[in-house]
Design a protein around this motif. Structure first.
Motif: not given
Lengths: 308, 308
Positions: B129, B63, B277
């Motif tokens: 996220f 991420v 992401a």
DNA sequence: CTGAAAGCGCTTACAG
DNA sequence: CTGAAAGCGCTTACAG
């Protein structure tokens, strides 16, 4: 007074502070930085090509987390910068030169990376997570050669006679040092070295192991320069029908958490990456205060499991 | 002109630019921010207790790297902030309110985390996220339930009849959703669910698997809510002498790189974390420009390997 | 000790 | 179109 002086009556202080809270007043950072010339921010620069060694490496998250914690407790903000191209490297240089940060913690593993020298030229404090080719950048270093020697000695003690190694990419200091340690340990015994090149990824470890089995089918041990490659090597050995450790013993390096979950569980050189990251931050914080530029060397140790 | 206007003769322009370069002039960031009220920085806030689910998770580096790349190409600086305690959570709040950044990308997996709501209150653009308990925070979400259903249907098609699951910590949305998906898929078939709790770590997967074998020795399949727990479960099954997939089939979730290197290689639900992401960053950049607040749902798929 | 003023280095509206 | 001035929101030396 908002900044915490104590020369006012407590009651008045209380009233003002409550007003501050209710109005949601927060000092403007830019204005403060402009006059104090302190940003309370530190750049953490990770310099690595996109296909680089850190991409899937547990190193990345371990280092980033340890660094963040340490800087946070020192009241510094972490500005993370990934430099994966020449363009982004010059962006990093500009940013650092632009006075956004008080100092730089650098992770630049490639020996040919120009960034360490370039950052040193900005005059700002820079500390590196590892040795670099820039002489003037203070650094923290793992004793890679000693760790590799530890691994090979252990294999010798277990009675292994044909000990191969899978190296990391040799443009990295740590890969070269681990290879040097392997060679030094063998040299003392008069045995010859058997070397295959990898690049610190699982896939390269698997491929290098195939190569080694072809080159020297009688080998009885492998030292992989990191755990990910050791994991790849284990897979190849299994596919080739070699039992570990009966036929071939395997040692890795780094002791990542996954090492305890391989089949069989992997013997590995424990490298204290979190501690190394913390030490680098401390070195940097010292530099910002005008402290010592002495390199720091981190010790390591062997964790023996079932693969040897 | 230093800022790139074009109304000067090219020769003069050249002379000045050379002088700029030679003198090493770089605009002062604090002064510029003070007047423009734009920082060109974005905070990436990862909120997780120290012993939290992200600690050793490949999620973290995947991420962080994807986010850094995307923000870099948008010309934004990444300010990484780890919030692991109440103290650091309020530090994050203050920092964001203090005008250091133009927006916040948030990773806060715990349902009870107060940070999403607190950050939304600052009025700055925030994108998450994952789904959070704060209604007013736009988010990107993986279709966790659908992924789990995919996994269980696959096991049913393979003829498995007693399918257990190892859950993540149930205070996480994604863990609950994956459990829901498991239950939904079984419900259609009238089979009963067999559940053990884990916390997304390898160790918890190993422990939960022991529990399951004790509770229901006749089980013939396990769906682990992430790959790390599946890896732990594989170890327990091996220690217990159960063959995978002959005796017990195993499916994981996330398809981390290690999934291809387990013994046997792990069937897993592929979650496009890098894409997720990137999508979150795009959502945030859109918000900064006044764009849409619509949630985004990421699809997933099953990667079939040897463990089923 | 207190309060008003100068100044940090930029950008931007505005007078010339 | 150009150039000088105002102003962003703080801190800090300095006059009162």
């Amino acid at each position: 007074m908002v900044n915490g002086e104590t020369t006012v009556a407590p009651e008045i202080r209380e009233v003002v502070m409550r007003a501050v809270r209710e109005l949601g007043y927060v000092p403007n950072a830019a204005a403060r930085n402009l006059v104090t010339r302190r940003t309370h921010a530190v750049a953490v620069v990770v310099s690595d090509p996109p296909q680089g060694v850190l991409s899937d490496d547990p190193l990345f998250s371990t280092v980033v987390r340890a660094v963040s914690r340490e800087l946070e407790s020192a009241g510094k903000q972490v500005v993370l910068m990934l430099a994966e191209s020449d363009r982004s490297r010059s962006r990093v240089e500009e940013y650092v030169a632009g006075g956004h940060v008080d100092g730089v913690m650098l992770v630049a593993l490639h020996g040919a990376d120009p960034l360490p020298a370039a950052l040193a030229r900005t005059g700002l404090p820079v500390a590196s997570f590892n040795r670099t080719s820039a002489q003037d950048v203070p650094y923290v270093e793992l004793d890679n050669a000693a760790g590799a020697t530890l691994a090979v000695r252990h294999l010798l003690e277990r009675g292994r006679r044909r000990i191969a190694t899978i190296t990391g990419p040799l443009d990295l200091f740590e890969a070269r040092e681990r290879l040097d340690g392997y060679r030094a340990a063998l040299r003392d015994t008069g045995r010859r070295s058997i070397v295959a090149l990898g690049d610190f990824t699982r896939a390269s470890g698997a491929e290098a192991m195939r190569q080694l089995l072809e080159d020297d089918p009688a080998l009885d041990a492998v030292f992989a320069a990191n755990d990910l490659m050791a994991i790849g090597a284990l897979r190849t050995l299994r596919q080739a029908g070699r039992r570990v450790p009966e036929d071939v013993a395997v040692v890795g390096f780094d002791d990542i958490e996954a090492a305890a979950y391989t089949v069989p569980a992997l013997t590995s050189v424990r490298s204290p990456m979190a501690d190394q990251a913390t030490a680098t931050v401390r070195l940097l914080l010292g530099l910002i205060e005008g402290g010592s530029r002495e390199p720091v060397v981190m010790p390591n140790a062997l964790v023996i499991r079932e693969s040897t």
